[in-house]
Design a protein around this motif. Structure first.
Motif, PDB file in Angstrom:
ATOM      1  N   ARG A 172     -21.237   0.670  -6.964  1.00  0.00           N
ATOM      2  CA  ARG A 172     -19.899   0.310  -7.461  1.00  0.00           C
ATOM      3  C   ARG A 172     -19.886   0.135  -8.980  1.00  0.00           C
ATOM      4  NH1 ARG A 172     -17.847  -4.740  -4.236  1.00  0.00           N
ATOM      5  NH2 ARG A 172     -15.977  -4.292  -5.460  1.00  0.00           N
ATOM      6  N   ASN A 173     -21.059   0.248  -9.604  1.00  0.00           N
ATOM      7  CA  ASN A 173     -21.185   0.124 -11.061  1.00  0.00           C
ATOM      8  C   ASN A 173     -20.645  -1.208 -11.574  1.00  0.00           C
ATOM      9  OD1 ASN A 173     -22.428   2.672 -11.649  1.00  0.00           O
ATOM     10  ND2 ASN A 173     -20.462   3.640 -11.205  1.00  0.00           N
ATOM     11  N   MET A 174     -21.153  -2.282 -10.990  1.00  0.00           N
ATOM     12  CA  MET A 174     -20.716  -3.598 -11.442  1.00  0.00           C
ATOM     13  C   MET A 174     -21.707  -4.675 -11.027  1.00  0.00           C
ATOM     14  SD  MET A 174     -17.663  -4.755  -8.828  1.00  0.00           S
ATOM     15  CE  MET A 174     -16.526  -3.562  -9.517  1.00  0.00           C
ATOM     16  N   GLU A 197     -16.344 -10.338 -10.631  1.00  0.00           N
ATOM     17  CA  GLU A 197     -16.722  -8.925 -10.713  1.00  0.00           C
ATOM     18  C   GLU A 197     -16.763  -8.495 -12.175  1.00  0.00           C
ATOM     19  OE1 GLU A 197     -14.050  -6.633  -8.352  1.00  0.00           O
ATOM     20  OE2 GLU A 197     -14.762  -7.472  -6.445  1.00  0.00           O
ATOM     21  N   PRO A 253     -17.519  -5.154 -14.295  1.00  0.00           N
ATOM     22  CA  PRO A 253     -17.823  -3.714 -14.320  1.00  0.00           C
ATOM     23  C   PRO A 253     -18.804  -3.360 -15.432  1.00  0.00           C
ATOM     24  CG  PRO A 253     -15.444  -4.123 -14.255  1.00  0.00           C
ATOM     25  CD  PRO A 253     -16.098  -5.432 -14.562  1.00  0.00           C
ATOM     26  N   PHE A 254     -19.682  -2.391 -15.157  1.00  0.00           N
ATOM     27  CA  PHE A 254     -20.572  -1.901 -16.201  1.00  0.00           C
ATOM     28  C   PHE A 254     -19.783  -1.370 -17.395  1.00  0.00           C
ATOM     29  CE2 PHE A 254     -24.148  -0.669 -12.984  1.00  0.00           C
ATOM     30  CZ  PHE A 254     -24.419  -2.017 -12.791  1.00  0.00           C
ATOM     31  N   SER A 255     -18.576  -0.864 -17.126  1.00  0.00           N
ATOM     32  CA  SER A 255     -17.747  -0.287 -18.186  1.00  0.00           C
ATOM     33  C   SER A 255     -17.307  -1.322 -19.220  1.00  0.00           C
ATOM     34  CB  SER A 255     -16.512   0.403 -17.598  1.00  0.00           C
ATOM     35  OG  SER A 255     -15.727  -0.518 -16.859  1.00  0.00           O
ATOM     36  N   SER A 256     -17.453  -2.613 -18.899  1.00  0.00           N
ATOM     37  CA  SER A 256     -17.075  -3.663 -19.851  1.00  0.00           C
ATOM     38  C   SER A 256     -18.216  -4.009 -20.802  1.00  0.00           C
ATOM     39  CB  SER A 256     -16.629  -4.924 -19.098  1.00  0.00           C
ATOM     40  OG  SER A 256     -17.721  -5.485 -18.383  1.00  0.00           O
ATOM     41  N   SER A 295     -27.505   2.812 -17.174  1.00  0.00           N
ATOM     42  CA  SER A 295     -27.908   2.300 -15.865  1.00  0.00           C
ATOM     43  C   SER A 295     -29.412   2.393 -15.649  1.00  0.00           C
ATOM     44  CB  SER A 295     -27.172   3.047 -14.749  1.00  0.00           C
ATOM     45  OG  SER A 295     -25.808   2.690 -14.728  1.00  0.00           O
ATOM     46  N   TYR A 308     -21.652  -8.053 -21.342  1.00  0.00           N
ATOM     47  CA  TYR A 308     -20.438  -7.522 -20.722  1.00  0.00           C
ATOM     48  C   TYR A 308     -19.289  -8.512 -20.931  1.00  0.00           C
ATOM     49  CZ  TYR A 308     -24.051  -4.862 -18.256  1.00  0.00           C
ATOM     50  OH  TYR A 308     -25.135  -4.081 -17.961  1.00  0.00           O
TER      51      TYR A 308
END
Length: 235
Positions: free
Chosen positions: A50-52, A65, A67-70, A77, A134
Motif C-alpha cells: 500500500r506504500n505507507m 496512515e 503515505p510514502f508519497s509524503s 523503497s 514524512y
C-alpha cells in the motif's frame, strides 16, 4: 532518505543562558514536542504493497496512515527495506522496538506541523544515521491531542544559532541549543554536518561544552522518552 551526521554535547545551564544572550539580537526559538514509539505504546507496520506506514497507538482506536508519497526527501523503497532489514512481504512489521537500539521511530510536532521520522544507525559509524521523514496531516485534531498526551512525550525549546564565521562550503553551520521542559534533562548543544570530517574538525570547545553525547545511547531523545515512561509507571 537523508543521512544525518550530528554531534551532541551537554552544556551547563548558565553557559546555555550566556549563549542565548550573546546571540539574542538574531535568535529565534522553536517549541518542539516529540513522541517516541515503543512496544508499550504503539504498533508499527511498514506496508510496501500500500506504500505507507501504519501507526496504531495502543491506548486508542486511532491508526495514523502515512503515505510514502509524503516523504520530505525523494522516497526510495529499496533503501527503506535495507534500513528496516526486512525481506519483501505484504506487511513487514517492526517487532520489539525497545530492543532495536539501532533504530528509532518518532512523531515531532513543531511550528504547527507534524513529522514522522524513522532513523537507523549507519553501520561502522558512531554518529551518522539514515533518516526517513514524512509529513503527517493534522486535519484530524484528535491526532495532535493523542500524540501530545502519549506517555513519554518530550517537550523542549530549540534555539538555532547560525554561525556565519563557520559557514561550510556545503551548508551553513547551525548550532542547535535544546532546553528541555523536564529539569532532569540537558541542556544539549548539537550540530549537523555534511560530512564526518567536518564534524570532527569543528571546534566545540569554544562554546564551553561539557561531555560529548554523540555516541552514547543513554542520552538520545529516545532514551529520555523511555525514562519519562518508566517514571510515570513508577509514580
Amino acid at each position: 532518505m537523508a543521512k544525518e551526521i550530528e554531534r551532541k554535547f551537554l552544556i551547563d545551564l548558565n553557559d546555555a543562558k550566556r549563549l542565548i544572550d550573546k546571540y539574542s539580537s538574531s535568535l529565534s526559538y522553536i517549541k518542539i514536542s516529540q513522541t517516541y514509539l515503543f512496544n508499550s505504546n504503539s504498533r508499527i507496520v511498514c506496508d510496501f504493497h500500500r506504500n505507507m506506514w501504519l501507526v496504531s497507538m495502543l491506548r486508542s482506536e486511532v491508526t495514523i496512515e502515512i503515505p510514502f508519497s509524503s516523504s520530505l526527501e525523494d522516497h526510495d523503497s529499496e533503501q527503506l527495506r535495507l534500513a528496516l532489514d526486512v525481506c519483501s512481504g505484504e506487511k513487514p512489521e517492526i517487532k520489539d522496538l525497545q530492543a532495536c537500539d539501532k533504530s528509532s521511530f518518532r512523531f515531532r510536532l513543531a511550528k504547527g506541523k507534524c513529522i514522522f521520522t524513522f532513523k537507523r544507525k549507519v553501520p561502522d559509524s558512531e554518529i551518522a544515521v539514515y533518516e526517513f521523514e514524512y509529513a503527517v496531516s493534522l486535519s484530524n485534531t484528535s491526532t495532535k491531542e493523542l500524540l501530545l498526551k502519549s506517555p513519554g512525550c518530550i517537550h523542549k525549546t530549540r534555539y538555532p544559532i547560525v554561525l556565519d564565521e563557520y559557514n561550510s562550503k556545503s551548508k551553513p553551520v547551525v548550532l542547535e541549543l535544546d532546553v528541555f521542559d523536564h529539569s532532569d534533562f540537558g541542556p544539549y548543544l548539537e550540530c549537523e554536518f555534511p560530512t564526518e570530517g567536518e564534524s570532527r574538525a569543528f571546534d566545540f570547545a569554544r562554546f564551553n561544552v561539557g561531555k560529548e553525547l554523540s555516541h552514547l545511547k543513554g542520552y538520545s531523545n529516545k532514551e529520555l522518552s523511555m525514562k519519562l515512561i518508566n517514571s510515570d509507571t513508577c509514580n
